[in-house]
Write an enzyme that holds these catalytic residues in place. Structure first.
Site, short mmCIF file in Angstrom:
data_model
loop_
_atom_site.label_atom_id
_atom_site.label_comp_id
_atom_site.label_asym_id
_atom_site.label_seq_id
_atom_site.Cartn_x
_atom_site.Cartn_y
_atom_site.Cartn_z
N GLU A 7 28.56 -16.63 84.88
CA GLU A 7 27.60 -15.53 84.74
C GLU A 7 26.25 -15.97 85.30
O GLU A 7 25.87 -17.14 85.21
CB GLU A 7 27.46 -15.15 83.27
CG GLU A 7 26.28 -14.27 82.90
CD GLU A 7 26.29 -12.92 83.60
OE1 GLU A 7 25.21 -12.49 84.03
OE2 GLU A 7 27.37 -12.32 83.71
N ASP A 18 34.42 -8.53 86.57
CA ASP A 18 33.74 -7.32 86.10
C ASP A 18 32.31 -7.35 86.62
O ASP A 18 31.35 -7.56 85.87
CB ASP A 18 33.77 -7.29 84.56
CG ASP A 18 33.21 -5.99 83.99
OD1 ASP A 18 32.88 -5.08 84.77
OD2 ASP A 18 33.09 -5.89 82.75
N CYS A 24 32.47 -0.53 87.34
CA CYS A 24 31.76 0.68 86.93
C CYS A 24 31.36 1.51 88.14
O CYS A 24 30.63 2.49 88.02
CB CYS A 24 30.52 0.32 86.11
SG CYS A 24 29.33 -0.73 86.98
#
Length: 481
Positions: A358, A407, A434
């Site tokens: 991340e 993601d 998304c």
């Protein structure tokens, strides 16, 4: 030579039939060869449209008159609908919303990635389509958005000089300096509305100044409210140029009025942007965090933590992700863009090891804490830019993954990350997105070595055009064995 200006009245298009929904959520119709995008139009509507912007092949328009209402049209339940940009599809029934969300995913994957979508699974709707968010952020402003009822006509034309101009609410679309004063928001459950309205009333009563978004001055700047499925509550008040006495007044009033607040925090932010990730957070009362629960796991949520804003639907999204991965117990999993490690910890009990990566260091610290708190010992996490972390040396050190879960943010994956995935040749990639358009762009590149095995959209944000999509990719050479 100067351009010829477009003079005269705006172009009108009578009896325009709306046949579809465009990517940005507007209704789509055709006037001859001209494609017309109509704000707040629903497929099946017949409208008299007023063009507000015209290009060679398309135009943008608003409804001047609704000649015939579509069977898909419904009455918005929020009094702020039409001005607030948050829930742009309240005028369309929820079943229709799901239909057009699935259709938008289908179109993006076919058009941009040339993927066969005939086997796409039905979109999973949200059990809640009101009060489904666990986090909202409101803005204070001394320049309230004025609607028609605020503007007098005739001899007294213009706004009332005594009109209250302070507001606490949401930005009006395309107007960074104008805030719509919100009375009741249907996105977050009680006591969210009561807290916001209490802070506004206290500030007006005490004469505290609301932030000036152009001149960067004023006492009160932002209000953040987070709730959790455990019943815990976090409130963060962001001040700009307020003295400690003024700060203590606001915070003390909140503490007395809402004893159920678990975490009462404040920030003094005098930067010219609203981001709080580089700001000190001061605990006024309670803890500096709240807890969320999912599938028997606890997650620590701080003021800077990322957590899916629709908690209940996030659980469904992660279950689909896990199902698509088809774990057997011995897999090494890479979880890219892991955030606070929610997916990593969610699947850890079903695999040998999870390696999470991340960009945000504070999120990685949350991920490590969440693993330790839940007694999970088979996760490791790394902070840094994905394209810089995910190198050949990194893969050599940690092993080639059997499954990659990715993601990414709306922009999708960096080309270097896609290239690394092609080099690693994990047997499976589960791509959660998304933004179906950027997902399709990445899938087009991954098609070199991967085939699409399963597709399922998931609605995380009812009454908006946004939709999540989960795609399972399988390595082609494994398919042919």
């Amino acid at each position: 030579m100067s351009r010829k200006r477009n003079s005269g009245a705006p172009m009108a298009i009578p009896d325009l039939l709306i046949t579809d929904i465009a990517e940005e959520g507007k209704g789509l119709g055709r006037a001859g060869e001209l494609v017309v995008f109509v704000d707040k139009a629903v497929p099946g509507d017949v409208v008299d449209a007023k063009v507000v912007r015209k290009k060679k092949n398309f135009a943008e328009a608003v409804i001047e008159q609704l000649t015939k209402a579509s069977d898909l049209r419904t009455s918005p339940f929020c009094t702020h609908f039409g001005t607030c940009g948050g829930c742009k599809w309240q005028h369309m029934g929820y079943d229709a919303q799901l239909h057009f969300k699935q259709k938008s995913v289908d179109a993006a994957l076919q058009r941009l990635a040339k993927i066969d979508t005939s086997g796409m699974e039905p979109i999973l709707g949200s059990a809640k389509n009101t009060y489904y968010r666990n986090k909202l952020e409101f803005t204070f402003s001394n320049k309230r958005w004025l609607d028609k009822s605020d503007i007098a006509t005739g001899e007294q034309a213009g706004p009332d000089p005594d009109l209250q101009m302070n507001a606490l609410g949401f930005h009006v679309p395309l107007r960074f300096d104008k805030i719509l004063d919100i009375d009741h928001c249907w996105l977050q459950a009680d006591p969210s509305n009561a807290i916001r309205n209490r802070v506004r009333a206290y500030a007006l009563d005490k004469g505290l100044s609301f932030y000036d978004l152009r001149n960067h001055e004023g006492n009160l700047r932002n209000l953040i409210i987070r709730t959790s499925s455990t019943g815990e509550l976090m409130v963060v008040v962001v001040f700009a140029y307020a003295g400690q006495q003024e700060i203590d007044g606001v915070m003390g009033d909140l503490k007395a009025a809402f004893p159920e607040i678990t975490s009462l925090l404040y920030i003094v932010n005098q930067k010219k942007n609203d981001t709080i990730f580089d700001q000190e957070v001061i605990t006024y009362a309670g803890r500096d965090h709240i807890f969320e629960e999912m599938d028997g796991l606890k997650f620590k949520i701080g003021p800077k933590s990322f957590y899916q804003t629709n908690s209940e639907q996030a659980f469904e999204l992660y279950k689909i992700t896990k199902e698509f991965a088809g774990f057997e117990g011995g897999e090494l999993v890479y979880d890219l863009y892991t955030g606070a490690g929610t997916i990593a910890n969610f699947v850890a009990r079903s695999v040998k090891q999870v390696v999470g990566v991340e960009y945000v260091p504070s999120a990685i610290e949350d991920a490590k804490f969440n693993s330790a708190m839940n007694g999970i010992g088979n996760t490791v996490f790394y902070a840094g830019d994905m394209k810089d972390i995910l190198t050949g040396a990194f893969v050599t050190a940690h092993g080639r993954p059997d499954v990659v879960i990715t993601d990414p943010p709306r922009a999708g994956m960096h080309p270097d990350v896609v290239a690394r995935l092609l080099e690693m040749e994990a047997e499976k990639i589960v791509y959660v997105s998304c933004n179906a358009s950027t997902q399709a762009r990445d899938l087009a590149l991954l098609k070199e070595k991967y085939g699409v095995a399963r597709i399922r959209p998931v609605d995380m944000f009812p009454h908006t055009q946004h939709v999540e999509n989960v795609v399972l990719l399988r390595l082609k050479k494994q398919e042919n064995q």
